[in-house]
Motif scaffolding. Sequence first.
Motif, PDB file in Angstrom:
ATOM      1  N   ALA A 146       0.831  -1.203   0.000  1.00  0.00           N
ATOM      2  CA  ALA A 146       0.000   0.000   0.000  1.00  0.00           C
ATOM      3  C   ALA A 146       0.869   1.258   0.000  1.00  0.00           C
ATOM      4  N   PHE A 147       1.973   1.207   0.742  1.00  0.00           N
ATOM      5  CA  PHE A 147       2.875   2.364   0.800  1.00  0.00           C
ATOM      6  C   PHE A 147       3.503   2.641  -0.562  1.00  0.00           C
ATOM      7  N   LEU A 148       3.886   1.586  -1.277  1.00  0.00           N
ATOM      8  CA  LEU A 148       4.483   1.760  -2.602  1.00  0.00           C
ATOM      9  C   LEU A 148       3.475   2.330  -3.591  1.00  0.00           C
ATOM     10  N   LEU A 149       2.222   1.868  -3.519  1.00  0.00           N
ATOM     11  CA  LEU A 149       1.172   2.415  -4.389  1.00  0.00           C
ATOM     12  C   LEU A 149       0.910   3.887  -4.064  1.00  0.00           C
ATOM     13  N   PHE A 150       0.918   4.217  -2.785  1.00  0.00           N
ATOM     14  CA  PHE A 150       0.740   5.612  -2.365  1.00  0.00           C
ATOM     15  C   PHE A 150       1.866   6.480  -2.914  1.00  0.00           C
TER      16      PHE A 150
END
Length: 313
Positions: A146-150
Amino acid sequence: MIVWIIFLAAILIFLALDLGVFNKTPHIISSKEAGIWTGIWVTLSFCFSGVVNWLYSNEYIANPTGIKPSEATIKYITGYLIELSLSIDNIFIIAVIFASFKISQKYQHRVLFWGILGAIVFRGLMIFFGVILINKFSWMTYLFGAFLLFTALKMLFKKDEEEFDPKHSFVYKAIGKIIPVTSHTEKEHFFTKINNVNHATPLFVALIVIEIMDMLFALDSVPAILAITSDPFLVFSSNIFAILGLRSMYFFLSNMLEKFSHLEYSLIAILSFVGVKMLIVHYYKFPEWVSLGFIALSLVVGILVSIRKGKAD
């Protein structure tokens, strides 16, 4: 453990030769010299994949994930390409920092050399704790994904007028509270005495800012490679080779950064792909050749589009 010791010793020996022999005298690194060293590091990095295959074939290194030698080789190359592509953003930031503090090209290599030593230590700690977290808490993969997508979405919708100014950063202000900062450089020295009082030179301030920025970039790059493998040696070695080649790549590309302006979209695509891969890892695992192919294709397309658009402009 012996393999780890030999690997770390080899890195330290080369770094000692780098500063003590190859770059003993500060000098402006030409594009030709930087291009040669970039070629050497990229070649060494890909050749090391053969060493990886040999180590895992003969079981000379711990294999906690139980992967086959061929899989370890592909994972290493994939991880290296991810780290190399994400290093492009580092190059842009380093260029801004050097320009902001007016660091002479003659002394930039010295700053980057010491910056790399700090980066190796910090990346090693992040990888160590990252591997522990993923192995202990399987749900951490969702958090990292999720952090990478953000991060990818943030890069995609970033406004052009948002510019990073190192002199207005918290780091710069904090250093000024700890030790007086002078605006004048004293050759290649990080500190100088003015009226018998130690002052930090712009070289030291630039070094600290670069270190902090590398820590921030590591928050993206380490989770990205952990999506490929949680094997500590593969993660660390691919990270280190990308970092070691960063200096020469900076000097090689620093005069051509604008020509690769569209490469940022390749980084967004790579971060998005890796983020999705982490989010669905417990439901579907992409074959290793798919990850490697997607990352390589993204980089090639980004470079070709940048060059073509540059010629058109």
